[in-house]
Structure formats: structure tokens, C-alpha cells
Write a protein that holds these residues in place. Structure first.
Motif: not given
Length: 92
Positions: A30-44
Motif C-alpha cells: 500500500v505504501s513504502a516510506n523511508i524516514i528522512i532527517d529534517r535538518e540534514t535531509r538524509r535518510p535515517k
């Protein structure tokens, strides 16, 4: 009912499309999401996948937990919802 799955220890180079394709082998994603750091804009290094059927989600969890993907062993389990504190109200 859809089941939400936590996927940890992801390679920082993994895309949401790759994550979706990995889980699509077991059923409808249904969905696939990778969490991104708000400050660095890099994946966590972790994300969430939601699958349409519980049986497909259970199969994906059992087959992918510990599997090496992108040079890292994945941690895959059912996501457990935790209550979030209200913003700005951290004191009792």
C-alpha cells in the motif's frame, strides 16, 4: 485490514522504490516510506511499509528479518503504534 511494518538498519542508499519492490514479492504494498532527517535531509536508516493483507505482511516479516540488503542485515517487524506527546507540552 492493512498491516504496517517497521524496517530498520536500511542502507542510506536505499530508495523508497527499492523498498517497495523488496516487499512486493510477498503481496500488495500500500505504501513504502523511508524516514528522512529534517535538518540534514538524509535518510535515517529506517522506514515503514504498509501491506494490504496480514498474511502477506507476516510472510514478508519472517522472510526479510535478518536478510542482507545493500550490505546491511535488515530488522523487520510489525510496527507498534506508540502515543506521541502533544507538541510543546512535555512537562506535567
Amino acid at each position: 485490514m492493512a498491516k504496517k511494518i517497521y524496517v530498520g538498519n536500511l542502507s542510506y542508499n536505499t530508495s523508497e522504490e527499492e523498498l517497495r519492490d523488496l516487499f512486493a514479492q510477498y503481496g500488495t504494498v500500500v505504501s513504502a516510506n523511508i524516514i528522512i532527517d529534517r535538518e540534514t535531509r538524509r535518510p535515517k536508516g529506517f522506514g515503514f511499509v504498509e501491506m494490504a493483507e496480514d498474511a502477506a505482511a507476516d510472510a514478508a516479516i519472517s522472510q526479510l528479518d535478518g536478510k542482507e540488503v545493500g550490505g546491511r542485515n535488515l530488522r523487520v517487524n510489525e510496527a507498534i503504534a506508540k502515543p506521541r506527546p502533544a507538541h510543546g507540552n512535555y512537562r506535567n
